[in-house]
Write an enzyme that holds these catalytic residues in place. Structure first.
Site, PDB file in Angstrom:
ATOM      1  N   SER A   1       0.826  -1.209   0.000  1.00  0.00           N
ATOM      2  CA  SER A   1       0.000   0.000   0.000  1.00  0.00           C
ATOM      3  C   SER A   1       0.860   1.258   0.000  1.00  0.00           C
ATOM      4  CB  SER A   1      -0.953   0.001   1.201  1.00  0.00           C
ATOM      5  OG  SER A   1      -0.233  -0.150   2.413  1.00  0.00           O
TER       6      SER A   1
ATOM      7  N   HIS B   1       1.671   5.431   5.054  1.00  0.00           N
ATOM      8  CA  HIS B   1       1.031   5.839   3.807  1.00  0.00           C
ATOM      9  C   HIS B   1       1.407   7.271   3.438  1.00  0.00           C
ATOM     10  CE1 HIS B   1      -2.361   2.620   4.255  1.00  0.00           C
ATOM     11  NE2 HIS B   1      -1.197   2.126   3.872  1.00  0.00           N
TER      12      HIS B   1
END
Length: 264
Positions: free
Chosen positions: A132, A185
């Site tokens: 991710s 992230h």
């Protein structure tokens, strides 16, 4: 009542067979590490990015943590998200550039930034892993590219800058999905913004060097699904042979190259 589209495994198989080389290799590495961690759980511990376990003898973690996943669902959702983004990136920049970036700087930079923030700013010790980080890196890069042609998108009476799209998705993911790392992230998105703005393009070797390597090793001829770095000359998959004999072109103007060129 409209019917839902039928599941067509042939289309999925066709899509998989069209994937370029580095995209295939990275997806295969993700599946391989997940499968290896089933009988050998220590594989996951060795590859995950853990601030308290990191030192200069553990540099491999910066390259392996995006390829490592907690479980099957974690791996599956990340693969579904990363595959089209990675394929698009490789189609634009070529196989050799994609391979060098995703086995090097695109792991080192977000991973190193995460370690600095987690260890020295937040004083935490949260272990992270998963592709991710690459998903938000590529989304941020695409957002910068889209910003140039479409600076805003409309939501009711509000105009929202296009470059903020990955940040909105990042916040929604952190709220809706338990256990995700907001900081991890954000580090991936930050590197993606830097790439999209051109600040870290120097990480890619000069095009002349890459073209020389391609020609010297005949990578286009030897490797299936290889994408040339020289898109303007070779197109996506190199020069295709022409179906028309050169002598049969008559007085029509001919290209100086033997074959038909794809791409712009």
């Amino acid at each position: 009542m409209p019917s839902l589209p039928a599941f067509n495994p042939t289309r999925i198989r066709s899509y998989i067979f069209r994937l370029p080389l580095t995209t295939r290799l990275l997806l295969a590495a993700i599946v391989g590490l997940w499968a290896a961690a089933i009988p050998l759980p220590w594989v996951r511990d060795v590859a995950a990015l853990s601030p308290d376990k990191f030192d200069f003898t553990q540099m491999h973690r910066l390259n392996l943590f995006p390829l490592t996943h907690l479980n099957f669902l974690h791996m599956l959702f990340n693969m579904l998200a990363i595959a089209p983004l990675l394929e698009r990136f490789e189609a634009e920049f070529g196989t050799i550039v994609t391979l060098s970036l995703f086995t090097g700087p695109f792991g080192l930079l977000p991973g190193g930034l995460y370690l600095l923030l987690e260890k020295f700013v937040l004083r935490g010790n949260t272990t992270v892993m998963g592709a991710s980080v690459w998903v938000f890196l590529l989304l941020s890069s695409e957002a910068i590219k889209t910003q140039k042609t479409n600076p805003n998108f409309q939501v009711g009476p509000y105009k929202i800058p296009t470059w903020t799209t990955p940040l909105i998705l990042l916040l929604l993911t952190s709220i809706l999905v338990p256990g995700v790392s907001l900081v991890g992230h954000l580090c991936g998105a930050a590197v993606g913004f830097l790439w999209g703005l051109g600040y870290i393009k120097f990480l890619v070797p000069h095009e002349k060097i890459l073209r020389w390597i391609e020609n010297k090793l005949n990578l286009l001829g030897r490797l299936p699904h290889y994408v040339s770095v020289d898109q303007k000359t070779y197109g996506r998959y190199g020069v295709l042979p022409s179906a028309v004999p050169l002598g049969g072109l008559g007085g029509a103007p001919r290209s100086p190259e033997l074959g038909q060129r794809l791409g712009p």
